[in-house]
Design a protein around this motif. Sequence first.
Motif, mmCIF file in Angstrom:
data_model
loop_
_atom_site.group_PDB
_atom_site.id
_atom_site.type_symbol
_atom_site.label_atom_id
_atom_site.label_comp_id
_atom_site.label_asym_id
_atom_site.label_seq_id
_atom_site.Cartn_x
_atom_site.Cartn_y
_atom_site.Cartn_z
ATOM 1 N N VAL A 55 0.879 -1.170 0.000
ATOM 2 C CA VAL A 55 0.000 0.000 0.000
ATOM 3 C C VAL A 55 0.920 1.225 0.000
ATOM 4 O O VAL A 55 1.927 1.238 0.727
ATOM 5 N N GLU B 84 -6.825 -0.366 -9.962
ATOM 6 C CA GLU B 84 -7.516 -1.175 -8.959
ATOM 7 C C GLU B 84 -8.963 -0.677 -8.819
ATOM 8 O O GLU B 84 -9.175 0.522 -8.703
ATOM 9 N N ILE C 7 -11.023 0.153 -6.782
ATOM 10 C CA ILE C 7 -11.303 0.487 -5.375
ATOM 11 C C ILE C 7 -12.685 1.117 -5.206
ATOM 12 O O ILE C 7 -13.351 0.910 -4.181
ATOM 13 N N TRP D 119 -15.054 -1.465 -4.492
ATOM 14 C CA TRP D 119 -14.953 -1.998 -3.120
ATOM 15 C C TRP D 119 -15.603 -1.023 -2.144
ATOM 16 O O TRP D 119 -16.076 -1.403 -1.088
ATOM 17 N N LEU E 72 -14.708 -1.859 1.808
ATOM 18 C CA LEU E 72 -13.349 -1.515 2.247
ATOM 19 C C LEU E 72 -13.393 -0.951 3.672
ATOM 20 O O LEU E 72 -12.621 -1.367 4.546
ATOM 21 N N MET F 73 -14.320 -3.672 6.144
ATOM 22 C CA MET F 73 -13.188 -4.574 6.396
ATOM 23 C C MET F 73 -12.206 -3.945 7.389
ATOM 24 O O MET F 73 -11.768 -4.581 8.327
ATOM 25 N N TYR F 74 -11.881 -2.653 7.179
ATOM 26 C CA TYR F 74 -10.902 -2.027 8.090
ATOM 27 C C TYR F 74 -11.503 -1.783 9.475
ATOM 28 O O TYR F 74 -10.797 -1.801 10.476
ATOM 29 N N PHE G 188 -14.999 -9.042 1.998
ATOM 30 C CA PHE G 188 -14.219 -8.081 1.210
ATOM 31 C C PHE G 188 -13.343 -8.794 0.187
ATOM 32 O O PHE G 188 -13.381 -8.486 -1.009
ATOM 33 N N GLN G 189 -12.592 -9.809 0.637
ATOM 34 C CA GLN G 189 -11.637 -10.456 -0.280
ATOM 35 C C GLN G 189 -12.335 -11.285 -1.351
ATOM 36 O O GLN G 189 -11.816 -11.438 -2.451
ATOM 37 N N VAL H 295 -13.165 -8.659 -3.820
ATOM 38 C CA VAL H 295 -11.924 -8.237 -4.494
ATOM 39 C C VAL H 295 -11.584 -9.249 -5.582
ATOM 40 O O VAL H 295 -11.275 -8.890 -6.717
ATOM 41 N N ARG I 18 -2.287 -4.428 -9.524
ATOM 42 C CA ARG I 18 -2.503 -5.641 -8.749
ATOM 43 C C ARG I 18 -3.235 -6.693 -9.583
ATOM 44 O O ARG I 18 -3.419 -6.521 -10.795
ATOM 45 N N SER I 19 -3.660 -7.786 -8.907
ATOM 46 C CA SER I 19 -4.120 -8.951 -9.677
ATOM 47 C C SER I 19 -4.813 -9.947 -8.745
ATOM 48 O O SER I 19 -4.758 -9.782 -7.518
ATOM 49 N N ALA J 14 -3.991 -10.666 -4.675
ATOM 50 C CA ALA J 14 -5.163 -10.783 -3.800
ATOM 51 C C ALA J 14 -5.006 -12.025 -2.916
ATOM 52 O O ALA J 14 -5.088 -11.964 -1.693
ATOM 53 N N PHE K 137 -2.720 -10.449 0.232
ATOM 54 C CA PHE K 137 -3.739 -9.940 1.155
ATOM 55 C C PHE K 137 -4.479 -11.046 1.888
ATOM 56 O O PHE K 137 -4.654 -10.969 3.110
ATOM 57 N N ARG L 64 -6.085 8.589 3.165
ATOM 58 C CA ARG L 64 -7.327 7.965 2.651
ATOM 59 C C ARG L 64 -8.173 7.595 3.871
ATOM 60 O O ARG L 64 -7.655 6.958 4.795
ATOM 61 N N GLU M 136 -8.083 4.238 5.603
ATOM 62 C CA GLU M 136 -6.769 3.705 6.013
ATOM 63 C C GLU M 136 -6.238 4.362 7.279
ATOM 64 O O GLU M 136 -5.139 4.077 7.726
HETATM 65 C C1 LIG Z 1 -5.892 -7.486 -4.950
HETATM 66 C C2 LIG Z 1 -6.073 -6.714 -3.691
HETATM 67 C C3 LIG Z 1 -5.893 -5.340 -3.566
HETATM 68 C C4 LIG Z 1 -6.177 -5.048 -2.220
HETATM 69 C C5 LIG Z 1 -6.163 -3.857 -1.505
HETATM 70 N N1 LIG Z 1 -6.478 -3.908 -0.184
HETATM 71 C C6 LIG Z 1 -6.534 -2.641 0.561
HETATM 72 C C7 LIG Z 1 -5.188 -2.006 0.716
HETATM 73 C C8 LIG Z 1 -5.467 -0.525 0.578
HETATM 74 O O1 LIG Z 1 -5.787 0.046 1.846
HETATM 75 C C9 LIG Z 1 -6.722 -0.444 -0.269
HETATM 76 C C10 LIG Z 1 -6.444 -0.055 -1.709
HETATM 77 O O2 LIG Z 1 -5.401 -0.777 -2.254
HETATM 78 O O3 LIG Z 1 -7.312 -1.755 -0.224
HETATM 79 C C11 LIG Z 1 -6.797 -5.098 0.452
HETATM 80 O O4 LIG Z 1 -7.060 -5.074 1.655
HETATM 81 N N2 LIG Z 1 -6.837 -6.266 -0.248
HETATM 82 C C12 LIG Z 1 -6.517 -6.247 -1.567
HETATM 83 N N3 LIG Z 1 -6.456 -7.249 -2.470
#
Ligand SMILES: Cc1cc2cn([C@H]3C[C@H](O)[C@@H](CO)O3)c(=O)nc2[nH]1
Length: 224
Positions: free
Chosen positions: A18, A40, A42, A45, A54, A57-58, A68-69, A72, A93-94, A98, A102, A157, A160
Amino acid sequence: SAKTDFIRPFTVIVEGNVGSGKTTFLNHFNKYDNVGVYTEPIEMWRNCNGYNLLELMYKDPKKWSFTFQSYVQLTMLRQHTRLTKYPVKLMERSVYSARYCFVEKMERDQLMAAPAIAVIDEWFKFITENENVGVDLIVYLRTSPEVVYDRILKRNRSEERTIAFDYFKSLHEIHEDWLYHKTLHKVPAPVIVLNADLDQSVIGEEYEKYEEQILNKLPVQAHV
Ligand SMILES: Cc1cc2cn([C@H]3C[C@H](O)[C@@H](CO)O3)c(=O)nc2[nH]1
């Protein structure tokens, strides 16, 4: 008109912690007319049918990491399979980061239960059997955790704000093991490592060093 068969272009995925400067990198290459840049998703998300996954999740990672994942993974699959007219496709990313970065991180922190990881992993295996999700080159924007932490504080952000330095430190180690030491998970393509600690004012020179490889401009190896 008949849907043209999916011809996968030269696909480059841009990976990094990040705050490692992916957006700056993508903006630099966006100016080339033969490159399609896919950032991405985002905003998806942040708004899945009205839900900011997003933020959820945080705020409560134990409860929402799986949700969330898995979203994603779907949105990244969509990015991989989007048709493009460009001969070079640059993705932020990809499905690989993921799963390998993550979801790996959430597994280590026990934010996702084993059955949930098993489901994500089954989807991942099925998705990556499909060669339309193949990649040809990985650009690893290599940074130090201190540098990205400072950038994230500056970027500020909203979702975050609550992340501790240790999160970035261990996400850094996971990226290092995956893409630099190559000891963690399968590496799906050759890796170019860039020094992404460099300040924005000079990092253009670092990009230029690898431009030919990234734009797939290297002379085709004569097949003897
Ligand atoms: C592929 C992928 C990207 C990605 C980003 N993130 C989070 C990290 C950053 O705070 C935000 C944007 O990248 O999302 C995540 O938790 N899991 C993710 N998986």
